[in-house]
Design a protein around this motif. Structure first.
Motif, short mmCIF file in Angstrom:
data_model
loop_
_atom_site.label_atom_id
_atom_site.label_comp_id
_atom_site.label_asym_id
_atom_site.label_seq_id
_atom_site.Cartn_x
_atom_site.Cartn_y
_atom_site.Cartn_z
N ARG A 3 0.85 -1.18 0.00
CA ARG A 3 0.00 0.00 0.00
C ARG A 3 0.89 1.25 0.00
N GLN A 4 0.56 2.20 -0.82
CA GLN A 4 1.43 3.36 -0.98
C GLN A 4 1.63 4.14 0.32
N ASN A 5 0.57 4.29 1.08
CA ASN A 5 0.66 5.07 2.32
C ASN A 5 0.65 4.16 3.54
N LEU A 6 1.31 3.01 3.40
CA LEU A 6 1.20 1.98 4.45
C LEU A 6 1.63 2.49 5.82
N GLN A 57 1.79 5.50 7.08
CA GLN A 57 0.83 6.46 7.62
C GLN A 57 -0.48 5.78 7.96
N ALA A 58 -0.94 4.91 7.05
CA ALA A 58 -2.22 4.24 7.26
C ALA A 58 -2.19 3.33 8.48
N THR A 107 -3.53 4.55 11.75
CA THR A 107 -4.96 4.79 11.94
C THR A 107 -5.59 3.57 12.60
N PRO A 109 -6.66 -1.86 0.43
CA PRO A 109 -7.12 -0.50 0.70
C PRO A 109 -8.47 -0.46 1.40
#
Length: 211
Positions: free
Chosen positions: A46-49, A51-52, A55, A179
């Motif tokens: 995942r591109q924003n792994l 950061q994600a 959450t 995602p």
């Protein structure tokens, strides 16, 4: 020699137990690496792994799949050892089950009812089932091989447990790309894929784990 006598003999054979432990751990380590590489060359991370993962939803999804993989693998390890009780490992499966229930209830409490169905369906349900199943091929192959070095008393049951652990391990890997983060999505499509792999494991175990 009667079957029961052979089982008791294998149960008391410490070198056999140690050898199975080594084969089992190696199978999981190698198959996880294969599945991870397969993810990288097909879907990628995942591109924003990073950061994600900070959450709540993504952290929950990854943590849940890791917990299920650990508890499922413990059951698979125990089922390969005749005479070793499965009950403690089976009870441990209640941990990811309870966590998932809490996650789904929490989701329903904070998400408006009109969004429940979209959250459940997500964006890529078919891809989830397909790729979790695909990524489970290496773990399932490895665990079936490991269990063939042991002496499971019930081949179909042992195969099903190998499938459960393999599906959970694959879910861990797929979660690094997925995602769709809703617990409703995880409860539906991740579990559907794991159930599919569990069924396949039971069929393979019935055929390949006879002794």
């Amino acid at each position: 020699m009667q079957t029961d006598d052979l089982i008791q003999l294998l149960t008391k054979d410490a070198p056999v137990k140690r050898r199975f432990n080594h084969v089992f751990v190696t199978a999981i380590a190698v198959s996880l690496l294969v599945s991870f590489v397969l993810l990288l060359i097909t879907l990628g991370l995942r591109q924003n792994l990073l950061q994600a993962a900070q959450t709540p939803r993504v952290a929950f999804k990854i943590g849940l799949t890791v917990l299920l993989a650990i508890t499922g693998s413990q059951v698979a390890l125990r089922i390969g050892k005749p005479g070793v009780p499965l009950r403690p490992a089976l009870l441990a499966l209640a941990l990811p089950a309870a966590a998932l229930v809490i996650g789904v209830v929490s989701e329903l409490a904070v998400v408006p009812a009109a969004q429940w169905e979209p959250s459940l369906v997500g964006r890529y349900p078919a891809a989830c089932v397909f790729f979790v199943s695909l990524l489970s091929l290496a773990p399932l192959t490895g665990l079936i091989y490991a269990l063939r070095q042991a002496a499971p008393e019930n081949p179909a049951k042992a195969g099903a447990v190998a499938g459960l652990a393999s599906g959970a391990l694959a879910a861990c890997v797929y979660a690094l790309h997925c995602p769709d983060d809703s617990p409703l999505f995880v409860a539906t499509w991740y579990l559907a894929a794991i159930a599919l792999v569990t069924s396949a494991g039971a069929l393979l175990g019935k055929r390949l784990l006879r002794w």
